[in-house]
Design a protein around this motif. Structure first.
Motif, PDB file in Angstrom:
ATOM      1  N   LYS A 139      45.514  86.374  -1.328  1.00  0.00           N
ATOM      2  CA  LYS A 139      45.393  85.702  -2.624  1.00  0.00           C
ATOM      3  C   LYS A 139      46.150  84.387  -2.643  1.00  0.00           C
ATOM      4  O   LYS A 139      47.296  84.308  -2.207  1.00  0.00           O
ATOM      5  N   ALA A 140      45.495  83.349  -3.145  1.00  0.00           N
ATOM      6  CA  ALA A 140      46.134  82.061  -3.410  1.00  0.00           C
ATOM      7  C   ALA A 140      45.253  81.310  -4.394  1.00  0.00           C
ATOM      8  O   ALA A 140      44.025  81.337  -4.276  1.00  0.00           O
ATOM      9  N   ASP A 141      45.882  80.679  -5.376  1.00  0.00           N
ATOM     10  CA  ASP A 141      45.112  79.923  -6.363  1.00  0.00           C
ATOM     11  C   ASP A 141      44.357  78.784  -5.688  1.00  0.00           C
ATOM     12  O   ASP A 141      44.770  78.274  -4.639  1.00  0.00           O
ATOM     13  N   LEU A 142      43.251  78.377  -6.327  1.00  0.00           N
ATOM     14  CA  LEU A 142      42.440  77.290  -5.779  1.00  0.00           C
ATOM     15  C   LEU A 142      43.276  76.030  -5.586  1.00  0.00           C
ATOM     16  O   LEU A 142      43.117  75.324  -4.583  1.00  0.00           O
ATOM     17  N   SER A 143      44.163  75.741  -6.530  1.00  0.00           N
ATOM     18  CA  SER A 143      44.988  74.534  -6.412  1.00  0.00           C
ATOM     19  C   SER A 143      45.890  74.593  -5.184  1.00  0.00           C
ATOM     20  O   SER A 143      46.118  73.577  -4.516  1.00  0.00           O
ATOM     21  N   VAL A 144      46.419  75.798  -4.873  1.00  0.00           N
ATOM     22  CA  VAL A 144      47.262  75.972  -3.690  1.00  0.00           C
ATOM     23  C   VAL A 144      46.440  75.758  -2.421  1.00  0.00           C
ATOM     24  O   VAL A 144      46.845  75.039  -1.501  1.00  0.00           O
ATOM     25  N   CYS A 145      45.252  76.388  -2.371  1.00  0.00           N
ATOM     26  CA  CYS A 145      44.387  76.247  -1.194  1.00  0.00           C
ATOM     27  C   CYS A 145      43.948  74.809  -0.999  1.00  0.00           C
ATOM     28  O   CYS A 145      43.912  74.299   0.131  1.00  0.00           O
ATOM     29  N   GLU A 146      43.630  74.140  -2.108  1.00  0.00           N
ATOM     30  CA  GLU A 146      43.169  72.752  -2.011  1.00  0.00           C
ATOM     31  C   GLU A 146      44.310  71.843  -1.585  1.00  0.00           C
ATOM     32  O   GLU A 146      44.094  70.838  -0.901  1.00  0.00           O
ATOM     33  N   GLY A 147      45.547  72.199  -1.978  1.00  0.00           N
ATOM     34  CA  GLY A 147      46.696  71.417  -1.554  1.00  0.00           C
ATOM     35  C   GLY A 147      46.966  71.552  -0.070  1.00  0.00           C
ATOM     36  O   GLY A 147      47.403  70.598   0.589  1.00  0.00           O
ATOM     37  N   ARG A 148      46.679  72.740   0.491  1.00  0.00           N
ATOM     38  CA  ARG A 148      46.862  72.939   1.932  1.00  0.00           C
ATOM     39  C   ARG A 148      45.738  72.245   2.695  1.00  0.00           C
ATOM     40  O   ARG A 148      45.969  71.419   3.554  1.00  0.00           O
ATOM     41  N   ASP A 149      44.510  72.614   2.388  1.00  0.00           N
ATOM     42  CA  ASP A 149      43.296  72.018   2.964  1.00  0.00           C
ATOM     43  C   ASP A 149      43.467  71.670   4.446  1.00  0.00           C
ATOM     44  O   ASP A 149      43.343  70.494   4.844  1.00  0.00           O
ATOM     45  N   PRO A 150      43.739  72.679   5.313  1.00  0.00           N
ATOM     46  CA  PRO A 150      44.057  72.371   6.712  1.00  0.00           C
ATOM     47  C   PRO A 150      42.926  71.689   7.477  1.00  0.00           C
ATOM     48  O   PRO A 150      43.181  70.964   8.437  1.00  0.00           O
ATOM     49  N   LYS A 151      41.686  71.894   7.068  1.00  0.00           N
ATOM     50  CA  LYS A 151      40.550  71.316   7.785  1.00  0.00           C
ATOM     51  C   LYS A 151      39.910  70.144   7.036  1.00  0.00           C
ATOM     52  O   LYS A 151      38.897  69.607   7.481  1.00  0.00           O
ATOM     53  N   GLY A 152      40.494  69.787   5.886  1.00  0.00           N
ATOM     54  CA  GLY A 152      39.929  68.684   5.110  1.00  0.00           C
ATOM     55  C   GLY A 152      38.613  69.019   4.451  1.00  0.00           C
ATOM     56  O   GLY A 152      37.859  68.126   4.053  1.00  0.00           O
ATOM     57  N   LEU A 153      38.327  70.315   4.300  1.00  0.00           N
ATOM     58  CA  LEU A 153      37.018  70.713   3.766  1.00  0.00           C
ATOM     59  C   LEU A 153      36.922  70.525   2.256  1.00  0.00           C
ATOM     60  O   LEU A 153      35.858  70.182   1.737  1.00  0.00           O
ATOM     61  N   TYR A 154      38.019  70.774   1.562  1.00  0.00           N
ATOM     62  CA  TYR A 154      37.980  70.606   0.106  1.00  0.00           C
ATOM     63  C   TYR A 154      37.708  69.149  -0.270  1.00  0.00           C
ATOM     64  O   TYR A 154      36.956  68.861  -1.211  1.00  0.00           O
ATOM     65  N   LYS A 155      38.315  68.217   0.449  1.00  0.00           N
ATOM     66  CA  LYS A 155      38.074  66.800   0.170  1.00  0.00           C
ATOM     67  C   LYS A 155      36.601  66.459   0.358  1.00  0.00           C
ATOM     68  O   LYS A 155      36.005  65.735  -0.439  1.00  0.00           O
ATOM     69  N   LYS A 156      36.011  66.989   1.441  1.00  0.00           N
ATOM     70  CA  LYS A 156      34.594  66.723   1.680  1.00  0.00           C
ATOM     71  C   LYS A 156      33.730  67.365   0.598  1.00  0.00           C
ATOM     72  O   LYS A 156      32.739  66.785   0.152  1.00  0.00           O
ATOM     73  N   ALA A 157      34.111  68.586   0.177  1.00  0.00           N
ATOM     74  CA  ALA A 157      33.338  69.277  -0.859  1.00  0.00           C
ATOM     75  C   ALA A 157      33.412  68.532  -2.183  1.00  0.00           C
ATOM     76  O   ALA A 157      32.414  68.423  -2.904  1.00  0.00           O
ATOM     77  N   ARG A 158      34.595  68.003  -2.515  1.00  0.00           N
ATOM     78  CA  ARG A 158      34.749  67.245  -3.762  1.00  0.00           C
ATOM     79  C   ARG A 158      33.911  65.977  -3.750  1.00  0.00           C
ATOM     80  O   ARG A 158      33.442  65.515  -4.800  1.00  0.00           O
ATOM     81  N   LYS A 159      33.706  65.397  -2.565  1.00  0.00           N
ATOM     82  CA  LYS A 159      32.887  64.197  -2.440  1.00  0.00           C
ATOM     83  C   LYS A 159      31.398  64.516  -2.371  1.00  0.00           C
ATOM     84  O   LYS A 159      30.571  63.600  -2.330  1.00  0.00           O
ATOM     85  N   GLY A 160      31.051  65.808  -2.335  1.00  0.00           N
ATOM     86  CA  GLY A 160      29.647  66.195  -2.232  1.00  0.00           C
ATOM     87  C   GLY A 160      29.111  66.190  -0.823  1.00  0.00           C
ATOM     88  O   GLY A 160      27.902  66.328  -0.613  1.00  0.00           O
ATOM     89  N   GLU A 161      30.008  66.055   0.174  1.00  0.00           N
ATOM     90  CA  GLU A 161      29.562  66.020   1.566  1.00  0.00           C
ATOM     91  C   GLU A 161      29.281  67.418   2.111  1.00  0.00           C
ATOM     92  O   GLU A 161      28.610  67.558   3.129  1.00  0.00           O
ATOM     93  N   ILE A 162      29.820  68.464   1.457  1.00  0.00           N
ATOM     94  CA  ILE A 162      29.571  69.848   1.856  1.00  0.00           C
ATOM     95  C   ILE A 162      28.997  70.578   0.652  1.00  0.00           C
ATOM     96  O   ILE A 162      29.614  70.623  -0.407  1.00  0.00           O
ATOM     97  N   SER A 163      27.808  71.122   0.809  1.00  0.00           N
ATOM     98  CA  SER A 163      27.201  71.898  -0.274  1.00  0.00           C
ATOM     99  C   SER A 163      27.563  73.373  -0.118  1.00  0.00           C
ATOM    100  O   SER A 163      27.943  73.825   0.964  1.00  0.00           O
ATOM    101  N   ASP A 164      27.440  74.130  -1.202  1.00  0.00           N
ATOM    102  CA  ASP A 164      27.708  75.570  -1.202  1.00  0.00           C
ATOM    103  C   ASP A 164      29.100  75.873  -0.649  1.00  0.00           C
ATOM    104  O   ASP A 164      29.276  76.789   0.162  1.00  0.00           O
TER     105      ASP A 164
END
Length: 477
Positions: free
Chosen positions: A406-431
């Motif tokens: 368990k970890a809140d979304l904000s915690v996971c997004e702050g870690r973002d070890p693979k940079g995936l959340y940033k790409k998802a926020r930009k619409g570069e990764i769907s689903d």
């Protein structure tokens, strides 16, 4: 455009704002056009003032729009209203909501997945035999096989069945006297079907004045919101955008109609069984080495430790650390990690909801084989859908242990070890789970490890304690 001197830069700026705004509601515009009604620029003819724009005129763009299909052009949906018995005939009565059917057609009945052919079509006040019927007609049919059918079942052609699911998204307009809240249960009516559904989540409330969105924990009267509903049984329905006839419903609170909604399957897979064995003449192998014998030889019990959680919650990190700690103790343990599985076993799968479901099905089967071989399997998968985790458990329920990392979304997004959340926020990764696709947290896991509150060492100690208590054998350190 005449107010900004037909400037291309200003058009591009506004167009980007419009796309972003519509994209937040899941809408993709067919065109965004620069026009000026004052002089007719871009309306019926190309504009000499805007030679930089190569798109269509307004009239040409309107001509490109496709008309909505008529109900008769949609896939067959024939909800069963009732079953009557006349002389030797069992007549299945109902109204064809969309499509058409004919005598001799093979029908699939959802959610039972039973099939039969139409033997005859019975119609009222019609002279002579009826050979076909279409959307809008209320008819009865007889079948060439005696199936168990009841009110709420839906007949379709096998090639274009409705979705089967017990969880879906909905956009709801709430009229109830009491607010809609998470955990509340309501009666849902869709066509002839009635089922009790529970509000699993409220994703957002939409301001009807400007269509802005905000998070909320309840939906008040006369508000519009996006929610997730869950039923105990499988439901046969359609996304509203695919077939409005089976994509809208009402919710009943007590005896009052409390809201109306539109079905969306965005982010959720079709749960219709598609993975039943097709091979013939196969027989399961009987092993002569028992599980107890393997456990005694290894000095510990085997099983599946299924780590589930959001990307960035720490599943893979915990799995690898736990595997190493157990190996030092002499245990037979092995990690199945999401990324590694997709290099081989699931290399043919993408990340659409159906592909995610198939990936977890495969992993569940492989993990059960490892566990029956005497190994403690540690899996590290987001596995976002509760239904898929339950199916993985059903392969070997006595060996399955669900661990919610368990970890809140904000915690996971702050870690973002693979940079995936940033790409998802930009619409570069769907689903992407947690952003554009849902994550259904376990309702009753065997263990919960809160990596947002615990350090890595504390999390490993908690996991090790659970493993030793549940998989250790007496007499072994």
């Amino acid at each position: 455009m005449d107010l900004v001197d037909h400037a291309e830069s200003r058009f591009r700026e506004v167009a980007d704002e419009v796309r972003k705004y519509l994209g937040s509601m899941g809408i993709t515009p067919a065109h965004i056009l620069p026009v000026s009604a004052r002089h007719g620029d871009g309306l019926a003819n190309k504009s000499d003032n805007m030679p930089w724009f190569e798109g269509p005129t307004l009239i040409a763009a309107l001509d490109e729009l496709q008309a909505k299909p008529l109900p008769v052009e949609l896939p067959l949906r024939f909800p069963v209203q009732d079953v009557y018995k006349f002389d030797e005939r069992r007549i299945i009565a109902g109204r064809i909501e969309s499509g058409r059917l004919s005598v001799g057609d093979e029908l699939l009945f959802s959610p039972t997945n039973a099939t039969a052919r139409v033997k005859s079509i019975e119609a009222w006040s019609v002279d002579g035999p009826v050979m076909s019927a279409s959307a809008g007609q209320s008819i009865g049919i007889t079948l060439d096989d005696q199936l168990f059918l009841e009110r709420g079942h839906v007949a379709s052609h096998r090639s274009e069945p409705p979705v089967e699911t017990n969880v879906f998204r909905a956009r709801i307009f709430w009229l109830g006297r009491s607010p809609l809240e998470v955990g509340r249960r309501y009666k849902m009516k869709l066509a002839t079907m009635e089922h009790t559904v529970e509000v699993q989540a409220i994703e957002q409330v939409i301001d009807v004045a400007d269509l802005s969105q905000r998070p909320a924990d309840r939906i008040e009267r006369n508000e519009v919101g996006e929610i997730i509903l869950r039923a105990r049984a499988k439901l046969a329905l359609d996304s509203f955008v695919d077939n409005p006839r089976l994509g809208r419903f009402v919710l009943i609170d007590g005896y009052d109609m409390a809201g109306g909604g539109l079905v969306s399957m965005e982010g959720f897979p079709d749960q219709r069984a598609r993975n039943e064995p097709t091979s013939q003449n196969i027989t399961a192998v009987e092993h002569r080495v028992t599980s107890d014998a393997r456990w005694q030889a290894n000095g510990h019990k085997s099983g599946v430790l299924w780590l589930t959680g959001l990307s960035g919650a720490g599943k893979s990190t915990l799995a690898v650390e736990l595997e190493q700690a157990l190996f030092r103790k002499g245990w037979q343990a092995y990690v199945l990690d999401g990324d590694n599985i997709r290099f081989g076993l699931s290399a043919d799968l993408g990340f659409a909801p159906e592909d995610r479901a198939e990936n977890i099905r495969r992993v569940g089967e492989v993990a059960a084989l490892f566990a029956r071989a005497g190994i403690l399997v540690i899996t590290a998968f987001i596995s976002p859908y509760r239904e898929d985790r339950d199916r993985a458990r059903s392969v070997a329920p006595e060996l399955f242990h669900e661990v919610h990392v368990k970890a809140d979304l904000s915690v996971c997004e702050g870690r973002d070890p693979k940079g995936l959340y940033k790409k998802a926020r930009k619409g570069e990764i769907s689903d992407f789970t947690g952003i554009s696709a849902p994550y259904e947290a376990p309702s009753a896991p065997e263990l919960e490890v809160d990596t947002g509150a615990l350090s890595l060492n504390e999390s490993i100690e908690q996991l090790l304690g659970y493993v030793e208590a549940n998989f250790g054998l007496n007499g072994r350190d």
